[in-house]
Design a protein around this motif. Structure first.
Motif, PDB file in Angstrom:
ATOM      1  N   ILE A   7      11.367  -1.428  -5.256  1.00  0.00           N
ATOM      2  CA  ILE A   7      12.292  -2.408  -4.705  1.00  0.00           C
ATOM      3  C   ILE A   7      13.694  -1.807  -4.772  1.00  0.00           C
ATOM      4  CG2 ILE A   7      13.343  -4.672  -5.135  1.00  0.00           C
ATOM      5  CD1 ILE A   7      10.539  -5.568  -6.133  1.00  0.00           C
ATOM      6  N   GLY A   8      14.442  -1.958  -3.702  1.00  0.00           N
ATOM      7  CA  GLY A   8      15.781  -1.389  -3.614  1.00  0.00           C
ATOM      8  C   GLY A   8      15.828  -0.066  -2.865  1.00  0.00           C
ATOM      9  N   ASN A  60      13.895  -9.139   9.496  1.00  0.00           N
ATOM     10  CA  ASN A  60      13.161  -8.677   8.325  1.00  0.00           C
ATOM     11  C   ASN A  60      11.759  -8.293   8.787  1.00  0.00           C
ATOM     12  OD1 ASN A  60      15.263  -9.509   6.420  1.00  0.00           O
ATOM     13  ND2 ASN A  60      14.634 -11.594   6.914  1.00  0.00           N
ATOM     14  N   ILE A  61      11.135  -7.413   8.043  1.00  0.00           N
ATOM     15  CA  ILE A  61       9.784  -6.960   8.379  1.00  0.00           C
ATOM     16  C   ILE A  61       8.864  -7.197   7.178  1.00  0.00           C
ATOM     17  CG2 ILE A  61       8.326  -4.963   8.973  1.00  0.00           C
ATOM     18  CD1 ILE A  61      10.204  -5.774  11.235  1.00  0.00           C
ATOM     19  N   LYS A  87       0.702   7.305   3.385  1.00  0.00           N
ATOM     20  CA  LYS A  87       1.177   8.304   2.425  1.00  0.00           C
ATOM     21  C   LYS A  87       2.691   8.218   2.265  1.00  0.00           C
ATOM     22  CE  LYS A  87      -2.573  11.458   3.469  1.00  0.00           C
ATOM     23  NZ  LYS A  87      -2.976  12.485   4.424  1.00  0.00           N
ATOM     24  N   LEU A  88       3.397   8.024   3.370  1.00  0.00           N
ATOM     25  CA  LEU A  88       4.854   7.913   3.357  1.00  0.00           C
ATOM     26  C   LEU A  88       5.300   6.754   2.458  1.00  0.00           C
ATOM     27  CD1 LEU A  88       7.413   9.129   4.762  1.00  0.00           C
ATOM     28  CD2 LEU A  88       7.090   7.400   6.529  1.00  0.00           C
ATOM     29  N   TYR A  89       4.532   5.666   2.488  1.00  0.00           N
ATOM     30  CA  TYR A  89       4.843   4.491   1.673  1.00  0.00           C
ATOM     31  C   TYR A  89       4.170   4.529   0.303  1.00  0.00           C
ATOM     32  CZ  TYR A  89       7.689   2.071   5.025  1.00  0.00           C
ATOM     33  OH  TYR A  89       8.731   1.728   5.848  1.00  0.00           O
ATOM     34  N   VAL A  92      16.081  -2.184   3.598  1.00  0.00           N
ATOM     35  CA  VAL A  92      15.853  -2.022   2.165  1.00  0.00           C
ATOM     36  C   VAL A  92      14.622  -2.824   1.745  1.00  0.00           C
ATOM     37  CG1 VAL A  92      16.821  -2.460  -0.143  1.00  0.00           C
ATOM     38  CG2 VAL A  92      18.288  -1.591   1.693  1.00  0.00           C
ATOM     39  N   ILE A  93      13.784  -2.211   0.930  1.00  0.00           N
ATOM     40  CA  ILE A  93      12.594  -2.878   0.417  1.00  0.00           C
ATOM     41  C   ILE A  93      13.030  -3.927  -0.605  1.00  0.00           C
ATOM     42  CG2 ILE A  93      10.444  -2.602  -0.889  1.00  0.00           C
ATOM     43  CD1 ILE A  93      10.349   0.306   0.251  1.00  0.00           C
TER      44      ILE A  93
END
Length: 152
Positions: A4-5, A31-32, A100-102, A125-126
């Motif tokens: 997060i962040g 937002n997604i 993989k990226l995430y 931003v997550i």
């Protein structure tokens, strides 16, 4: 796994409609809710997708787009979308590059792709990460709660 962040990594993948979804094109607009799931038309994944479907208008009202990602093909996604009348895009991550990226972990002793949901704000931003294989529909409720907090 991402935290997060963190800035959400940009990517582009084909949608069920044959378009290209680019995360960077969503910045500043909405937002997604980006959810990774193991496989189309399996019990848990169907329950999760249908729960997102049933609450999709609420997500839209909260300024969010729901986007599902799995390694299934575009054709499989199209069939799954039609069968369950899903109003949001499913993305075909055939080689698992975005997974993989995430840094989405594998589940059940590494045998299955994991089930992880990210809420990404309008700045990219997550804001939230939920990781649970067994609580598929909880992903929907948790994401909605986060979006409600973001709107305040």
């Amino acid at each position: 796994m991402l935290q997060i962040g963190d800035q959400a990594p940009d990517f582009s993948l084909k949608t069920t409609a044959g378009d290209t979804f680019r995360l960077s094109e969503q910045r500043g607009q909405r937002n997604i809710v980006l959810y990774f799931y193991p496989k189309d038309d399996t019990p848990g994944c169907t329950a999760e997708a249908c729960s997102f479907r049933d609450q999709y208008e609420e997500f839209q009202d909260l300024g969010a787009e729901v986007v599902g990602v799995s390694s299934d093909s575009e054709a499989a996604h199209q069939k799954f979308t039609q069968k369950h009348r899903l109003p949001f895009p499913l993305l075909a991550d055939a080689g698992g590059q975005v997974r993989k990226l995430y840094e989405v972990p594998r589940a059940l002793l590494g045998l299955l792709p994991g089930r992880v949901t990210f809420v990404i704000d309008k700045t990219g931003v997550i804001q939230y990460i939920f990781n649970s294989m067994s609580r598929a529909t909880d992903h929907v409720a948790q994401a909605k709660e986060v979006l409600l907090r973001l709107e305040k």
